[in-house]
Write a protein that holds these residues in place. Structure first.
Motif, mmCIF file in Angstrom:
data_model
loop_
_atom_site.group_PDB
_atom_site.id
_atom_site.type_symbol
_atom_site.label_atom_id
_atom_site.label_comp_id
_atom_site.label_asym_id
_atom_site.label_seq_id
_atom_site.Cartn_x
_atom_site.Cartn_y
_atom_site.Cartn_z
ATOM 1 N N LEU A 143 -60.161 27.778 -16.910
ATOM 2 C CA LEU A 143 -60.852 27.717 -18.194
ATOM 3 C C LEU A 143 -60.450 26.424 -18.875
ATOM 4 C CD1 LEU A 143 -62.201 29.086 -20.795
ATOM 5 C CD2 LEU A 143 -59.919 30.006 -21.245
ATOM 6 N N VAL A 144 -61.432 25.672 -19.425
ATOM 7 C CA VAL A 144 -61.130 24.472 -20.185
ATOM 8 C C VAL A 144 -61.733 24.623 -21.573
ATOM 9 C CG1 VAL A 144 -63.136 23.215 -19.246
ATOM 10 C CG2 VAL A 144 -61.231 21.943 -20.267
ATOM 11 N N VAL A 145 -60.961 24.281 -22.598
ATOM 12 C CA VAL A 145 -61.357 24.510 -23.986
ATOM 13 C C VAL A 145 -61.165 23.240 -24.801
ATOM 14 C CG1 VAL A 145 -61.013 25.954 -26.034
ATOM 15 C CG2 VAL A 145 -60.514 26.887 -23.767
ATOM 16 N N ASN A 146 -62.158 22.912 -25.632
ATOM 17 C CA ASN A 146 -61.930 21.890 -26.651
ATOM 18 C C ASN A 146 -62.130 22.504 -28.028
ATOM 19 O OD1 ASN A 146 -64.367 20.725 -28.280
ATOM 20 N ND2 ASN A 146 -65.195 21.184 -26.259
ATOM 21 N N ALA A 147 -61.337 22.077 -28.982
ATOM 22 C CA ALA A 147 -61.426 22.538 -30.363
ATOM 23 C C ALA A 147 -61.634 21.316 -31.256
ATOM 24 C CB ALA A 147 -60.161 23.286 -30.758
ATOM 25 N N GLY A 148 -62.723 21.335 -31.989
ATOM 26 C CA GLY A 148 -63.043 20.218 -32.872
ATOM 27 C C GLY A 148 -64.528 19.915 -32.864
ATOM 28 N N VAL A 149 -65.173 20.151 -31.704
ATOM 29 C CA VAL A 149 -66.609 19.909 -31.555
ATOM 30 C C VAL A 149 -67.230 21.129 -30.878
ATOM 31 C CG1 VAL A 149 -68.389 18.425 -30.575
ATOM 32 C CG2 VAL A 149 -66.237 17.420 -31.362
ATOM 33 N N ALA A 150 -68.188 21.766 -31.553
ATOM 34 C CA ALA A 150 -68.784 22.989 -31.022
ATOM 35 C C ALA A 150 -69.742 22.726 -29.869
ATOM 36 C CB ALA A 150 -69.519 23.732 -32.138
ATOM 37 N N ASN A 151 -70.264 21.505 -29.771
ATOM 38 C CA ASN A 151 -71.261 21.183 -28.744
ATOM 39 C C ASN A 151 -72.414 22.182 -28.787
ATOM 40 O OD1 ASN A 151 -72.454 19.700 -26.693
ATOM 41 N ND2 ASN A 151 -71.276 20.681 -25.056
ATOM 42 N N ALA A 152 -72.877 22.469 -29.997
ATOM 43 C CA ALA A 152 -74.030 23.350 -30.220
ATOM 44 C C ALA A 152 -75.119 22.539 -30.910
ATOM 45 C CB ALA A 152 -73.633 24.532 -31.094
ATOM 46 N N THR A 173 -65.392 24.739 -29.622
ATOM 47 C CA THR A 173 -65.459 25.239 -30.990
ATOM 48 C C THR A 173 -65.236 24.088 -31.967
ATOM 49 O OG1 THR A 173 -64.574 26.878 -32.547
ATOM 50 C CG2 THR A 173 -62.986 25.826 -31.071
ATOM 51 N N GLY A 174 -65.863 24.171 -33.118
ATOM 52 C CA GLY A 174 -65.728 23.110 -34.114
ATOM 53 C C GLY A 174 -67.032 22.905 -34.846
ATOM 54 N N ILE A 175 -67.333 21.665 -35.157
ATOM 55 C CA ILE A 175 -68.505 21.345 -35.966
ATOM 56 C C ILE A 175 -69.772 21.397 -35.111
ATOM 57 C CG2 ILE A 175 -69.594 19.581 -37.412
ATOM 58 C CD1 ILE A 175 -66.797 18.575 -38.111
ATOM 59 N N ILE A 176 -70.800 22.058 -35.614
ATOM 60 C CA ILE A 176 -72.094 22.158 -34.943
ATOM 61 C C ILE A 176 -72.864 20.854 -35.093
ATOM 62 C CG2 ILE A 176 -74.340 23.348 -35.011
ATOM 63 C CD1 ILE A 176 -72.770 25.848 -36.005
ATOM 64 N N GLY A 177 -73.577 20.455 -34.022
ATOM 65 C CA GLY A 177 -74.469 19.304 -34.100
ATOM 66 C C GLY A 177 -73.849 17.978 -33.733
ATOM 67 N N HIS A 178 -72.584 17.985 -33.315
ATOM 68 C CA HIS A 178 -71.917 16.767 -32.884
ATOM 69 C C HIS A 178 -71.794 16.766 -31.369
ATOM 70 C CE1 HIS A 178 -69.721 15.707 -36.909
ATOM 71 N NE2 HIS A 178 -70.992 16.039 -37.083
ATOM 72 N N LEU A 179 -72.095 15.649 -30.747
ATOM 73 C CA LEU A 179 -71.867 15.504 -29.315
ATOM 74 C C LEU A 179 -70.381 15.350 -29.032
ATOM 75 C CD1 LEU A 179 -74.761 13.042 -28.434
ATOM 76 C CD2 LEU A 179 -74.537 15.378 -27.562
ATOM 77 N N LEU A 180 -69.970 15.833 -27.879
ATOM 78 C CA LEU A 180 -68.584 15.656 -27.469
ATOM 79 C C LEU A 180 -68.289 14.175 -27.226
ATOM 80 C CD1 LEU A 180 -68.270 18.570 -24.891
ATOM 81 C CD2 LEU A 180 -66.904 18.334 -26.976
ATOM 82 N N PRO A 181 -67.147 13.671 -27.702
ATOM 83 C CA PRO A 181 -66.740 12.299 -27.357
ATOM 84 C C PRO A 181 -66.202 12.299 -25.928
ATOM 85 C CG PRO A 181 -65.074 13.333 -28.740
ATOM 86 C CD PRO A 181 -66.188 14.326 -28.612
ATOM 87 N N MET A 182 -67.090 12.140 -24.971
ATOM 88 C CA MET A 182 -66.731 12.388 -23.579
ATOM 89 C C MET A 182 -65.668 11.435 -23.044
ATOM 90 S SD MET A 182 -68.083 15.136 -22.727
ATOM 91 C CE MET A 182 -67.756 15.152 -20.964
ATOM 92 N N ASP A 183 -65.584 10.242 -23.598
ATOM 93 C CA ASP A 183 -64.510 9.357 -23.143
ATOM 94 C C ASP A 183 -63.148 9.978 -23.438
ATOM 95 O OD1 ASP A 183 -65.016 9.106 -25.874
ATOM 96 O OD2 ASP A 183 -64.403 6.993 -25.945
ATOM 97 N N LYS A 184 -63.003 10.574 -24.614
ATOM 98 C CA LYS A 184 -61.744 11.214 -24.988
ATOM 99 C C LYS A 184 -61.531 12.500 -24.193
ATOM 100 C CE LYS A 184 -61.796 9.413 -29.729
ATOM 101 N NZ LYS A 184 -61.835 9.766 -31.166
ATOM 102 N N VAL A 185 -62.597 13.264 -24.031
ATOM 103 C CA VAL A 185 -62.484 14.531 -23.298
ATOM 104 C C VAL A 185 -62.084 14.289 -21.846
ATOM 105 C CG1 VAL A 185 -63.779 16.514 -22.419
ATOM 106 C CG2 VAL A 185 -64.091 15.778 -24.791
ATOM 107 N N LEU A 186 -62.772 13.386 -21.178
ATOM 108 C CA LEU A 186 -62.495 13.145 -19.767
ATOM 109 C C LEU A 186 -61.127 12.505 -19.550
ATOM 110 C CD1 LEU A 186 -66.017 11.953 -18.572
ATOM 111 C CD2 LEU A 186 -64.996 14.239 -18.396
#
Length: 388
Positions: free
Chosen positions: A70-79, A112-125
């Motif tokens: 399981l991988v989780v990010n908190a800060g960006v909902a990606n919704a 989970t986090g703010i709705i309507g924001h794209l994930l900052p994929m450089d930071k995530v990856l």
């Protein structure tokens, strides 16, 4: 108080780090990985604007295949992020699968986090590349990294006869309302349990625990619950396991309600004498979400009329002439108003960290329980400034 010594069941390890998704700089990216395939059960939000992670997990669930991580990010909902959001969610799973050398479709995702924001994929990856360096059996780092507006991590655990364990973690403070699950809640076990039986029991467990929690009446786009069992402790008595799992999830559900945004009191509503469990739960949840009753709890006002109102609008069957209501164990209504010391009852409410309403609908034998919190000015302040 957080249990700093809490560890995952055998075969599970977790990692957490700060990838830069939260403005606070606190840990916001985490994972849990099992050394063996897991039987699993899942429930996701019923929101029709569900986020990419919920939709992908639902597809994996339908396939019936086991999972490993399981991988989780908190800060960006990606919704509400369209096709790009779905691609980014899949890339998050693929990246963790690559660094752990497991299939991409054996990795669940959660955001989970703010709705309507794209994930900052450089930071995530980049963060995912470093997660394996942080792997350990410690539970608290993961429980902390999944938090958003929570004031504290939420954990619960139990050891079954024979040594198998269940360890649960949850996050949730606002945008909490039934239609599961309006929070994150994860349980991990080293018990060996049949996946079909686990999945058959899970909806009922969710209905009586996480779907019995409400903070503000708003159901999230992104949130979910899952239980993973890797079998490394061997077979267990299934009814005992399911009872223990429900106990862990009930504990987490109450912690979520108590940590509601701006909350100063846990609100518990117990409904008996109902025509069915579903009606008992509906009546209890309606009471817990009522702004009027929540405000009364915040002001320590034993205004039982607000209970009568909430039960009535819930649609649950009730015989008003047989209906009974108690506040903090003090009877206030039994088919008619009862004489009671309002000042003393208010003082009891004010002194308590948990305010309890007991209600008997007078029409049957079924019962149910729900949890919420009081409604404070701080709740408005938190949500007025959420993105600004």
């Amino acid at each position: 108080m957080s249990d700093f010594s809490l560890t995952f069941p055998r075969g599970f390890r977790a990692a957490a780090l700060a990838a830069g998704l939260k403005p606070s700089g606190k840990p916001d990216l985490s994972c849990v990985v099992s050394g063996a395939d897991c039987a699993w059960a899942f429930a996701g939000t019923r929101s029709t604007t569900a986020a990419a992670s919920v939709l992908r997990n639902r597809e994996l669930y339908a396939s019936g295949q086991p999972v490993r991580a399981l991988v989780v990010n908190a800060g960006v909902a990606n919704a509400a992020t369209g096709r790009q959001g779905a691609q980014d969610n899949a890339a998050m799973a693929d990246a963790l699968g690559s660094v752990l050398n497991i299939p991409e479709d054996a990795v669940l995702t959660a955001s989970t986090g703010i709705i309507g924001h794209l994930l900052p994929m450089d930071k995530v990856l980049s963060g995912i590349e470093h997660l394996p360096e942080e792997l350990s059996d410690a539970a608290l780092p993961f429980a902390t990294a999944i938090m958003t507006t929570d004031t504290k991590p939420k954990t619960a655990s139990v050891t079954l006869p024979g040594g198998a364990r269940i360890v649960g973690m949850a996050k949730g403070s606002g945008m909490i309302h039934p239609d599961m699950a309006t929070m994150f809640a994860f349980a991990f076990s080293d018990a060996q349990v049949p996946q079909d039986a686990l999945r058959a029991a899970f909806p009922g467990i969710v209905a009586r625990t996480f779907n019995a929690v409400t903070v503000d009446g708003d159901t999230s786009t992104s949130d979910l619950t899952a239980v993973l069992a890797n079998g490394q402790a061997g077979p267990v008595d299934l009814p005992a396991f399911l009872m223990a799992l429900e106990g862990v999830m009930r504990d987490l559900a109450r912690q979520i309600a108590a940590d509601g945004e701006g909350a100063s009191k846990l609100l518990t509503v117990r409904v008996g004498g109902a025509a069915s469990e579903a009606e008992a739960l509906t009546a209890a949840r309606t009471c817990c979400v009522s702004p009027l009753l929540k405000s009364a709890v915040h002001g320590s006002d034993p205004n039982w009329g607000r209970v009568i109102m909430a039960v009535g609008r819930s649609g649950a069957k009730v015989d008003i002439e047989k209906m009974q209501v108690s506040v903090q164990g003090i009877p206030v209504f039994a088919g008619k108003p009862l004489a009671y010391d309002a000042a003393n009852t208010s003082a009891e409410m004010k002194a308590a960290s948990e305010v309890v309403f007991d209600i008997d609908l007078g029409v049957g034998q079924a019962w149910g329980e729900a949890w919420g919190c009081d409604l404070s000015a701080e709740y408005v302040s938190i949500n007025a400034d959420y993105t600004t």
